[in-house]
Design an enzyme around this catalytic site. Structure first.
Site, PDB file in Angstrom:
ATOM      1  N   ASP A 257       0.878  -1.167   0.000  1.00  0.00           N
ATOM      2  CA  ASP A 257       0.000   0.000   0.000  1.00  0.00           C
ATOM      3  C   ASP A 257       0.918   1.221   0.000  1.00  0.00           C
ATOM      4  O   ASP A 257       1.506   1.559   1.027  1.00  0.00           O
ATOM      5  CB  ASP A 257      -0.906  -0.003   1.231  1.00  0.00           C
ATOM      6  CG  ASP A 257      -1.855   1.182   1.237  1.00  0.00           C
ATOM      7  OD1 ASP A 257      -2.342   1.574   0.154  1.00  0.00           O
ATOM      8  OD2 ASP A 257      -2.113   1.733   2.328  1.00  0.00           O
TER       9      ASP A 257
ATOM     10  N   GLU B  26      -1.538  -1.339  -4.851  1.00  0.00           N
ATOM     11  CA  GLU B  26      -2.798  -0.640  -5.080  1.00  0.00           C
ATOM     12  C   GLU B  26      -2.694   0.233  -6.327  1.00  0.00           C
ATOM     13  O   GLU B  26      -1.726   0.961  -6.513  1.00  0.00           O
ATOM     14  CB  GLU B  26      -3.167   0.225  -3.876  1.00  0.00           C
ATOM     15  CG  GLU B  26      -4.541   0.845  -4.006  1.00  0.00           C
ATOM     16  CD  GLU B  26      -4.986   1.543  -2.745  1.00  0.00           C
ATOM     17  OE1 GLU B  26      -6.002   1.129  -2.179  1.00  0.00           O
ATOM     18  OE2 GLU B  26      -4.311   2.505  -2.333  1.00  0.00           O
TER      19      GLU B  26
ATOM     20  N   ASP C  45      -2.526   1.069   6.856  1.00  0.00           N
ATOM     21  CA  ASP C  45      -1.782   0.801   5.621  1.00  0.00           C
ATOM     22  C   ASP C  45      -1.286  -0.653   5.577  1.00  0.00           C
ATOM     23  O   ASP C  45      -1.183  -1.248   4.506  1.00  0.00           O
ATOM     24  CB  ASP C  45      -0.586   1.754   5.502  1.00  0.00           C
ATOM     25  CG  ASP C  45      -0.974   3.186   5.769  1.00  0.00           C
ATOM     26  OD1 ASP C  45      -1.132   3.949   4.808  1.00  0.00           O
ATOM     27  OD2 ASP C  45      -1.141   3.535   6.951  1.00  0.00           O
TER      28      ASP C  45
END
Length: 166
Positions: free
Chosen positions: A7, A67, A140
């Site tokens: 992330d 992501e 995260d």
């Protein structure tokens, strides 16, 4: 198959490393790379890049899930996250690691089976799926584990569809 989920961020990069053995998902390591606010952006990017190189060398994942970037209302934040994502992708490329991108919607659907799941539902499902003692913090880290889970499920789907095509 060892998968690392990432992330990306400039202040916090969440990471989650899983081993996929058959239908089992086994957590190997998870945590975050953090850079100090107020430091020059180039130095923060260097710190992220070097930490990613160390992670990839130490745990030797075979694939990376990251992501997919989406446009944010705050353009400055979007640019700095994009820069961090760039050095992460560079580290993956230098390690010869294939990278797969997933949207937050894909992660929600893969982890909970529900595209409108809220953050708490996703985090709790990650805890359950990986048999963790608690929800990984900061957020995260849970997001990175969600990306790794999503990719593991995608890989299962690919394997099944390849078997059907033969």
């Amino acid at each position: 198959m060892r998968i690392i989920g990432i992330d990306p961020g400039i202040a916090i990069v969440g990471f989650g490393i899983l081993d996929k053995k058959g239908s089992q998902l086994l957590p190997v390591q998870y945590g975050s790379i953090q850079t100090e606010a107020g430091l020059p952006v180039p130095l923060r990017l260097k710190q992220i890049f070097e930490a990613m190189q160390q992670l990839l060398a130490a745990y030797r994942p075979q694939e990376m899930a990251v992501e997919k970037l989406f446009f944010n209302k705050n353009v400055t934040t979007a640019f700095t996250v994009g820069q961090a994502r760039g050095v992460i992708l560079l580290a993956a490329e230098m390690a010869g690691l294939p990278v797969y991108e997933y949207t937050p919607l894909q992660v929600k659907q893969a982890v909970t089976g529900y595209g409108s799941a809220d953050k708490k539902q996703i985090q709790e499902m990650i805890r359950i799926l990986l048999k963790l003692p608690g929800v990984p913090k900061p957020d995260d880290v849970a997001d990175a584990l969600g990306l790794a889970i999503t990719h593991a499920q995608f890989r299962t789907y690919l394997s099944l569809s390849e078997g059907v095509q033969r």
